[in-house]
Design a protein around this motif. Sequence first.
Motif, PDB file in Angstrom:
ATOM      1  N   THR A 106     -96.567  86.022  44.629  1.00 28.75           N
ATOM      2  CA  THR A 106     -97.742  86.898  44.571  1.00 28.75           C
ATOM      3  C   THR A 106     -98.056  87.511  45.925  1.00 28.75           C
ATOM      4  OG1 THR A 106     -98.638  85.517  42.790  1.00 28.75           O
ATOM      5  CG2 THR A 106    -100.162  87.012  43.899  1.00 28.75           C
ATOM      6  N   GLY A 107     -97.928  86.706  46.996  1.00 29.52           N
ATOM      7  CA  GLY A 107     -98.228  87.215  48.328  1.00 29.52           C
ATOM      8  C   GLY A 107     -97.254  88.283  48.792  1.00 29.52           C
ATOM      9  N   ILE A 108     -95.970  88.114  48.491  1.00 22.78           N
ATOM     10  CA  ILE A 108     -94.978  89.096  48.924  1.00 22.78           C
ATOM     11  C   ILE A 108     -95.033  90.361  48.075  1.00 22.78           C
ATOM     12  CG2 ILE A 108     -92.507  89.538  49.106  1.00 22.78           C
ATOM     13  CD1 ILE A 108     -93.598  87.874  51.363  1.00 22.78           C
ATOM     14  N   VAL A 109     -95.146  90.202  46.760  1.00 24.75           N
ATOM     15  CA  VAL A 109     -95.143  91.369  45.867  1.00 24.75           C
ATOM     16  C   VAL A 109     -96.364  92.245  46.107  1.00 24.75           C
ATOM     17  CG1 VAL A 109     -95.272  92.064  43.445  1.00 24.75           C
ATOM     18  CG2 VAL A 109     -93.731  90.223  44.133  1.00 24.75           C
ATOM     19  N   SER A 110     -97.479  91.648  46.497  1.00 28.28           N
ATOM     20  CA  SER A 110     -98.686  92.438  46.743  1.00 28.28           C
ATOM     21  C   SER A 110     -98.526  93.374  47.936  1.00 28.28           C
ATOM     22  CB  SER A 110     -99.880  91.503  46.969  1.00 28.28           C
ATOM     23  OG  SER A 110     -99.662  90.685  48.108  1.00 28.28           O
ATOM     24  N   GLN A 111     -97.589  93.093  48.834  1.00 31.50           N
ATOM     25  CA  GLN A 111     -97.367  93.950  49.998  1.00 31.50           C
ATOM     26  C   GLN A 111     -96.372  95.068  49.733  1.00 31.50           C
ATOM     27  OE1 GLN A 111     -96.225  91.434  53.266  1.00 31.50           O
ATOM     28  NE2 GLN A 111     -97.909  90.004  52.967  1.00 31.50           N
ATOM     29  N   LEU A 112     -95.684  95.006  48.609  1.00 35.11           N
ATOM     30  CA  LEU A 112     -94.671  96.012  48.298  1.00 35.11           C
ATOM     31  C   LEU A 112     -95.256  97.121  47.439  1.00 35.11           C
ATOM     32  CD1 LEU A 112     -91.692  93.621  47.464  1.00 35.11           C
ATOM     33  CD2 LEU A 112     -92.156  94.811  49.612  1.00 35.11           C
ATOM     34  N   PRO A 113     -94.664  98.298  47.479  1.00 38.37           N
ATOM     35  CA  PRO A 113     -95.170  99.407  46.659  1.00 38.37           C
ATOM     36  C   PRO A 113     -94.954  99.136  45.181  1.00 38.37           C
ATOM     37  CG  PRO A 113     -93.107 100.015  47.735  1.00 38.37           C
ATOM     38  CD  PRO A 113     -93.516  98.710  48.327  1.00 38.37           C
ATOM     39  N   LYS A 114     -95.855  99.649  44.377  1.00 37.33           N
ATOM     40  CA  LYS A 114     -95.780  99.496  42.928  1.00 37.33           C
ATOM     41  C   LYS A 114     -94.840 100.561  42.368  1.00 37.33           C
ATOM     42  CE  LYS A 114     -98.974  96.329  43.204  1.00 37.33           C
ATOM     43  NZ  LYS A 114     -99.199  96.432  44.670  1.00 37.33           N
ATOM     44  N   VAL A 115     -93.681 100.129  41.918  1.00 34.51           N
ATOM     45  CA  VAL A 115     -92.687 101.047  41.366  1.00 34.51           C
ATOM     46  C   VAL A 115     -92.320 100.585  39.964  1.00 34.51           C
ATOM     47  CG1 VAL A 115     -91.761 101.725  43.618  1.00 34.51           C
ATOM     48  CG2 VAL A 115     -90.833  99.723  42.451  1.00 34.51           C
ATOM     49  N   SER A 116     -91.716 101.484  39.213  1.00 33.30           N
ATOM     50  CA  SER A 116     -91.389 101.191  37.816  1.00 33.30           C
ATOM     51  C   SER A 116     -90.044 100.505  37.641  1.00 33.30           C
ATOM     52  CB  SER A 116     -91.402 102.493  36.998  1.00 33.30           C
ATOM     53  OG  SER A 116     -90.472 103.424  37.532  1.00 33.30           O
ATOM     54  N   TYR A 117     -89.187 100.546  38.642  1.00 33.76           N
ATOM     55  CA  TYR A 117     -87.859  99.955  38.521  1.00 33.76           C
ATOM     56  C   TYR A 117     -87.856  98.540  39.117  1.00 33.76           C
ATOM     57  CZ  TYR A 117     -87.763 101.828  43.283  1.00 33.76           C
ATOM     58  OH  TYR A 117     -88.072 102.149  44.580  1.00 33.76           O
ATOM     59  N   ILE A 118     -86.786  97.812  38.829  1.00 34.00           N
ATOM     60  CA  ILE A 118     -86.657  96.435  39.297  1.00 34.00           C
ATOM     61  C   ILE A 118     -86.056  96.433  40.697  1.00 34.00           C
ATOM     62  CG2 ILE A 118     -85.572  94.203  38.869  1.00 34.00           C
ATOM     63  CD1 ILE A 118     -85.592  94.824  35.929  1.00 34.00           C
ATOM     64  N   LYS A 119     -86.707  95.728  41.604  1.00 31.88           N
ATOM     65  CA  LYS A 119     -86.226  95.624  42.976  1.00 31.88           C
ATOM     66  C   LYS A 119     -85.432  94.332  43.153  1.00 31.88           C
ATOM     67  CE  LYS A 119     -90.406  95.743  44.549  1.00 31.88           C
ATOM     68  NZ  LYS A 119     -91.148  95.907  43.294  1.00 31.88           N
ATOM     69  N   ALA A 120     -84.710  94.263  44.262  1.00 31.42           N
ATOM     70  CA  ALA A 120     -83.916  93.059  44.545  1.00 31.42           C
ATOM     71  C   ALA A 120     -84.807  91.841  44.727  1.00 31.42           C
ATOM     72  CB  ALA A 120     -83.053  93.285  45.788  1.00 31.42           C
ATOM     73  N   ILE A 121     -85.962  92.039  45.335  1.00 28.64           N
ATOM     74  CA  ILE A 121     -86.878  90.925  45.553  1.00 28.64           C
ATOM     75  C   ILE A 121     -87.435  90.416  44.225  1.00 28.64           C
ATOM     76  CG2 ILE A 121     -88.952  92.324  45.813  1.00 28.64           C
ATOM     77  CD1 ILE A 121     -88.007  89.307  47.985  1.00 28.64           C
ATOM     78  N   ASP A 122     -87.523  91.290  43.222  1.00 26.90           N
ATOM     79  CA  ASP A 122     -87.985  90.864  41.896  1.00 26.90           C
ATOM     80  C   ASP A 122     -86.969  89.937  41.234  1.00 26.90           C
ATOM     81  OD1 ASP A 122     -90.258  92.417  42.213  1.00 26.90           O
ATOM     82  OD2 ASP A 122     -89.348  94.171  41.271  1.00 26.90           O
ATOM     83  N   MET A 123     -85.696  90.270  41.353  1.00 27.07           N
ATOM     84  CA  MET A 123     -84.666  89.396  40.788  1.00 27.07           C
ATOM     85  C   MET A 123     -84.635  88.047  41.497  1.00 27.07           C
ATOM     86  SD  MET A 123     -81.480  91.995  40.034  1.00 27.07           S
ATOM     87  CE  MET A 123     -81.331  92.498  41.762  1.00 27.07           C
ATOM     88  N   TRP A 124     -84.840  88.059  42.818  1.00 26.16           N
ATOM     89  CA  TRP A 124     -84.824  86.806  43.573  1.00 26.16           C
ATOM     90  C   TRP A 124     -85.982  85.898  43.165  1.00 26.16           C
ATOM     91  CZ3 TRP A 124     -81.743  84.122  46.739  1.00 26.16           C
ATOM     92  CH2 TRP A 124     -82.319  83.091  47.494  1.00 26.16           C
TER      93      TRP A 124
END
Length: 246
Positions: A106-124
Motif C-alpha cells: 500500500t505504501g509503495i503503490v500510493s506513490q506511483l501514478p494511477k495507470v490502467s495497465y499492469i506494472k512490474a511492481i504490481d506483479m512483484w
Amino acid sequence: MDIRFHWKEYEPIQMNKKVELPEFDSHNIRMSFNDCTVEYSTGIFPCISVGFHIQREFEYYLIQMFVPSVLTVMLSWLSFWLDPTATPARISLGLLTVITMTTQTTGIVSQLPKVSYIKAIDMWTAMCIASVFAALVEFAVVNMLVRREQIEFHRSIECRKSVFTIATIERNRTNQHLSVSKDSGIDLTTHPVGRNSHQKLQAPTGSPITCNRRLALKVESVSRIAFPAIFAIFNVFFWLYTLHYI
C-alpha cells in the motif's frame, strides 16, 4: 504576417546539471522536440512542444520495496520448521507477514501514478502477497490434519475406556453366576462375554491416526522445498524481463 516558432538546432533547452530529481535519474533525460503547428480555416496557429523522457531510480525501489518484501516472504517460510501443534506461534507469524506485506504494498503503490495497465511492481507485490498468504493456508491444512489425528486419538481412548468398563461389568456378572451355581449345585456353562465384547467393541487404532500425522508431515516437507523453489523461479523470470526494459 504569421508568426512561426522553430527549435534551435543546437541545445534548444539548457538544463542545470546540478538539479536533482527525487526518485528519478536527472542526468540521463531524453528530450523530443516536435512542431505541433495547426492550420485551420481561420488561420495558422504556431505551436512547438518538447517531451521529457526520464527514468526512475531503480536503487530507491530496490531498498524500499524489493529487499523488505523478500525478507518478509522468507520470514513466512520459517513457519514450515515450527511444530504443527505450535498454533499460537504459527498463526502470529503468518498474520504478521501478511499484514506487513500488505502495508508495504500500500505504501509503495500510493506513490506511483494511477495507470490502467499492469506494472512490474504490481506483479512483484502480487506474487509476494500470494506467497505469504499461501504459507498461512498451508498451516491451516496441516493444523486440520493434526487436529483430526488428536480427535481420533481421544475417541479411541474413550472407546477403550468404555470397552474396559463393559468388560469389567460382564466379568463381575459372570463371577456372580459362577458363585450361585456352585452354591445351588447347578452346572452353568458360561462364556467369556466380557472378552468377546471387548474384541468386538475395540476401536481400530493406528490406521487413521498414523495416516493423518504422516500426511501432515509430508505436506510440511514438501512446502519447505516447493515454496522457496517457486519463488526463486519467479525471481529468475521477473528480473530477466524487468532488467531487459530498464
